[in-house]
Design a protein around this motif. Sequence first.
Motif, short mmCIF file in Angstrom:
data_model
loop_
_atom_site.label_atom_id
_atom_site.label_comp_id
_atom_site.label_asym_id
_atom_site.label_seq_id
_atom_site.Cartn_x
_atom_site.Cartn_y
_atom_site.Cartn_z
N ILE A 1 38.50 46.22 48.94
CA ILE A 1 38.13 47.55 48.46
C ILE A 1 39.39 48.28 47.99
N VAL A 2 39.38 48.68 46.73
CA VAL A 2 40.49 49.45 46.16
C VAL A 2 39.90 50.77 45.65
N GLY B 1 44.16 36.96 50.38
CA GLY B 1 43.00 36.09 50.32
C GLY B 1 41.74 36.69 49.73
N ALA B 2 41.80 37.90 49.18
CA ALA B 2 40.62 38.48 48.54
C ALA B 2 40.38 37.80 47.20
N ALA B 3 39.19 37.22 47.03
CA ALA B 3 38.84 36.58 45.76
C ALA B 3 38.32 37.59 44.75
N ILE B 4 37.83 38.73 45.25
CA ILE B 4 37.29 39.80 44.40
C ILE B 4 37.98 41.10 44.78
N LEU B 5 38.33 41.91 43.79
CA LEU B 5 38.83 43.26 44.03
C LEU B 5 37.82 44.23 43.45
N ASP B 6 37.35 45.14 44.29
CA ASP B 6 36.33 46.11 43.89
C ASP B 6 36.99 47.46 43.65
N ILE B 7 37.03 47.89 42.40
CA ILE B 7 37.77 49.09 42.01
C ILE B 7 36.77 50.24 41.85
N GLY B 8 36.99 51.32 42.58
CA GLY B 8 36.09 52.46 42.51
C GLY B 8 36.82 53.75 42.20
#
Length: 331
Positions: free
Chosen positions: A69-70, A100-107
Amino acid sequence: MILRPVVSTDVARPEGARTLAGGWGWFDRVELLRRDAPPEILRAQKVGELEALTAPRALFGERPTVMGIVNATPDSFSDGGLHAAAEDAVRGGLAMAAAGAAILDIGGESTRPGAAYVPAGEEIERVVPVIAGLRAAGFVGTISIDTRKAAVGEAALAAGADLINDVSGFTHEPALADVAAAARVPVCVMHAQGYPATMQQNPRYDDVLHDVYDHLAARIAALEAAGIPRARIIADPGIGFGKTQAHNLALLARISAFHGLGVPILLGASRKRFIGTIGAAPEASDRAPGSIAVALAALGQGVQILRVHDVAQTVQAISLWRATVTGYAND
């Protein structure tokens, strides 16, 4: 009616057990859930078609996936301001990827209870520099844009995002589904009762599990009608979004029911208020142990994607969880 797989990860797997969604869990029993009758346990071999439960998932299905979570916002509930500046958000995202995060969720819009609406232009100004900065810095993993707005989705995709995560389930601006369909990118559809500003004001359900399941099934059908194949859809039951502690726990206890939707399940329970309440951790930043406990319990029910704040700790916990349930160290 819902057929919920009673999931196991035990090394002693009986003959005839079915692999759950092409992943790490298996089941030989299902729980028949009906609104007007008590739950009933059935042998899987005596149930007819179970393709929705057994078919491998095209997205993030073979092993647990961590989404970091970003929050490029000044007011998110657990880390507001930490990544408000674009350079800080990029640095934080790269650290999550390294952990190790394969996805970064930018909000760019806080969706905490009571949060105010953010205009699309302001949201774009917050998220686009972060997405572009991550790509410029060499991040090649998946970048998710956490937004409810079509204009923000378009701008984020142009900057390098490749997944749209909409907490409104593509109901706030249905045109966002058209953006995703045209770009042929995956989407995450989440359940929420109400809007962030008011969603925690006495939420009510007839039956929270059935109500959330039926809502997500309807939204997935709507997305398919908009041109997004089910193979590009992820479902999130929306823990904490218009739900009391009792609602959250009811969903978590039977979260494997959502495998019946035929799509990967995403869980976003990290640092939520119920974890602080049950775990006696009033400060959100102190809720990593409780968040990890919830995450590992969800993995035991076959949940494929964990959306978390504490990436390094969660990745370590998953590595040890996988090693202890399989009996060998995983690479």
